[in-house]
Design an enzyme around this catalytic site. Structure first.
Site, PDB file in Angstrom:
ATOM      1  N   ARG A  39       9.773   2.783   6.988  1.00  0.00           N
ATOM      2  CA  ARG A  39      11.003   3.462   7.397  1.00  0.00           C
ATOM      3  C   ARG A  39      11.127   3.413   8.911  1.00  0.00           C
ATOM      4  NH1 ARG A  39       9.742   8.790   3.781  1.00  0.00           N
ATOM      5  NH2 ARG A  39       9.797   7.775   1.734  1.00  0.00           N
ATOM      6  N   LYS A  66      18.707   3.182   4.657  1.00  0.00           N
ATOM      7  CA  LYS A  66      19.885   3.992   4.332  1.00  0.00           C
ATOM      8  C   LYS A  66      21.148   3.420   4.951  1.00  0.00           C
ATOM      9  CE  LYS A  66      17.348   8.324   3.679  1.00  0.00           C
ATOM     10  NZ  LYS A  66      17.201   9.747   4.088  1.00  0.00           N
ATOM     11  N   ARG A  95      20.065   2.654  -6.329  1.00  0.00           N
ATOM     12  CA  ARG A  95      21.025   3.415  -5.520  1.00  0.00           C
ATOM     13  C   ARG A  95      21.005   2.953  -4.066  1.00  0.00           C
ATOM     14  NH1 ARG A  95      19.087   7.737  -8.686  1.00  0.00           N
ATOM     15  NH2 ARG A  95      17.784   8.567  -7.006  1.00  0.00           N
ATOM     16  N   HIS A 130       1.922  13.714 -10.606  1.00  0.00           N
ATOM     17  CA  HIS A 130       0.837  13.107  -9.838  1.00  0.00           C
ATOM     18  C   HIS A 130      -0.190  12.568 -10.811  1.00  0.00           C
ATOM     19  CE1 HIS A 130       1.988  13.904  -5.718  1.00  0.00           C
ATOM     20  NE2 HIS A 130       2.289  15.158  -6.020  1.00  0.00           N
ATOM     21  N   ASP A 131      -1.156  11.855 -10.254  1.00  0.00           N
ATOM     22  CA  ASP A 131      -2.219  11.237 -11.046  1.00  0.00           C
ATOM     23  C   ASP A 131      -2.714  12.152 -12.160  1.00  0.00           C
ATOM     24  OD1 ASP A 131      -5.207  10.983 -11.597  1.00  0.00           O
ATOM     25  OD2 ASP A 131      -4.928   9.120 -10.490  1.00  0.00           O
ATOM     26  N   ASN A 133      -1.383  14.530 -13.746  1.00  0.00           N
ATOM     27  CA  ASN A 133      -0.411  14.717 -14.820  1.00  0.00           C
ATOM     28  C   ASN A 133      -0.309  13.475 -15.708  1.00  0.00           C
ATOM     29  OD1 ASN A 133       1.361  15.992 -12.104  1.00  0.00           O
ATOM     30  ND2 ASN A 133       0.448  17.326 -13.632  1.00  0.00           N
ATOM     31  N   TYR A 134      -0.315  12.306 -15.069  1.00  0.00           N
ATOM     32  CA  TYR A 134      -0.173  11.056 -15.820  1.00  0.00           C
ATOM     33  C   TYR A 134      -1.368  10.826 -16.738  1.00  0.00           C
ATOM     34  CZ  TYR A 134       3.029  10.493 -11.875  1.00  0.00           C
ATOM     35  OH  TYR A 134       3.991  10.697 -10.923  1.00  0.00           O
ATOM     36  N   ASP A 160      -3.889   6.635 -10.265  1.00  0.00           N
ATOM     37  CA  ASP A 160      -3.349   5.919  -9.107  1.00  0.00           C
ATOM     38  C   ASP A 160      -3.901   4.505  -8.972  1.00  0.00           C
ATOM     39  OD1 ASP A 160      -1.698   7.941  -8.272  1.00  0.00           O
ATOM     40  OD2 ASP A 160      -2.990   8.650  -6.670  1.00  0.00           O
TER      41      ASP A 160
END
Length: 380
Positions: A39, A66, A95, A130-131, A133-134, A160
């Site tokens: 960025r 952007k 998008r 996050h990791d 949860n996955y 991850d």
């Protein structure tokens, strides 16, 4: 051209964290020319680190995606690329204007890699995670831990990196191989849930065969077996023991000075608690390094449990060059090994956006173009 089996491969990486950068690091390690699109103007994230090993070995440009002109620059970069990698939530790249359709309109040969936790579709796809949860819904977290205790997060290695970055890298290379015959790129949807589930393939087979209990901490490879576990030594450190097979068990017994005639049968699960006490007592009489020295030259399957900071100093790792120092940071070396096309030691991470002029000049932009884009805040 960089050294390595992927020399000549060009990769565009949209800056992100952990799994997608890990995949791109492996590609860069093996010789690919990876250009990281950071960025413009601001740091990527509060977790971004200077000299981050996951940004080694590639060039970096700062682009404001952007802005329409920034998007156009990224699409122009994709025209010369073999691989394009992003790790946004589903729909975000579209998008912005740099989704698969937009990129393939410019270059239909691009392999477009997408790294997410949940995948590009499914009810959880739009949500955060996050990791931990996955790997939870993949069935990879629940079996890890001691009996009667809660599951233990295995750092973020399973989601991850193992189920994420490695899966993405493999998918990208598979799609590149297929492109050799079709001439066409495609989208690679790499999900950490899918990858973590794939890592559990053997356990599904063992469970179906009736040799893996549904109870945590009650199985051969989860710490229940006393001959496949870690033990504290006299100096407060630890060794790992992996003497599963009978001949390895025999060597372990000899190293520990135990009488095999006085020991219960090591595969008799009912005797595991008693056997664990015997091993703990015998191992606890030695310091970690003394015990490892006693086991040297045997097949007792004893190894020191090293911290990540000790590991680079282990004689085996030194002999193989498993770790290297890059930019003042000791870190793992590229892997695996190649006999004809070995990769070079990766370059230290470049300062964010430091290669913008070089990369965009290669695209044909003039000094006047670069000045105008910088004044507009489109690039740094």
């Amino acid at each position: 051209m960089k050294a390595g089996p992927l020399s000549g491969l060009k990769v565009i990486e949209l800056a992100g964290l952990a799994p997608a950068p890990f995949a791109c690091t492996m590609l860069a390690d093996l010789g690919a020319d990876v250009i990281r699109v950071d960025r413009a103007g601001t740091a990527n994230d509060v977790l971004a680190m200077p000299f981050d090993p996951l940004t080694r070995g590639r060039r970096t440009i700062g682009v404001n995606t952007k802005s329409p002109e920034g998007v156009e620059l990224v699409l122009k970069l994709s025209e010369t690329a073999d691989v394009f990698v992003e790790g946004f939530r589903p729909g975000v790249a579209e998008r912005i204007g740099i989704g698969p359709e937009q990129v393939h309109a410019r270059n239909p040969r691009v392999v477009y890699g997408r790294m997410t936790g949940w995948g590009q579709d499914g009810p959880l796809a739009p949500t955060a995670g996050h990791d931990i949860n996955y790997i939870s819904i993949a069935g990879a977290l629940e079996p890890i831990g001691r009996a009667g205790e809660r599951p233990v997060p295995p750092l973020n290695l399973v989601g991850d990196f193992g189920g994420g970055g490695l899966l993405l890298a493999m998918g990208l290379l598979a799609a590149l191989y297929e492109r050799g015959s079709s001439g066409k790129g495609q989208v690679v949807d790499a999900s950490m849930v899918d990858g973590a589930a794939l890592l559990m393939t053997q356990l599904h087979g063992m469970h179906a065969a009736g040799v893996w209990s549904s109870e945590r901490g009650d199985n051969l490879l989860d710490g229940a077996a006393p001959f496949y576990d870690t033990y504290e030594t006299a100096d407060g450190k630890y060794v790992s023991v992996g003497a599963i097979e009978m001949r390895f068990w025999g060597d372990l017994v000899k190293v520990l000075g135990l009488d095999p005639e006085e020991l219960p049968l090591h595969v008799d699960k009912s005797q595991w608690p008693r056997l664990r006490e015997i091993l703990a007592e015998a191992i606890g009489k030695h310091t970690r390094d003394d015990l490892v020295a006693l086991a040297e030259g045997t097949d007792a399957c004893i190894a020191p449990v090293l911290s990540p900071w000790e590991a680079p100093s282990h004689p085996h790792n030194i002999a193989r060059g498993t770790f290297v120092e890059i930019g003042g940071v000791v870190q793992p070396a590229p892997a695996p090994r190649f006999d004809r096309t070995p990769p070079a030691t990766p370059e230290a991470p470049h300062e964010r956006g430091s290669d913008t002029t070089q990369v965009l000049t290669e695209l044909g932009l003039t000094d006047a173009d670069l000045t105008r884009l910088r004044e507009a805040g489109t690039i740094t």
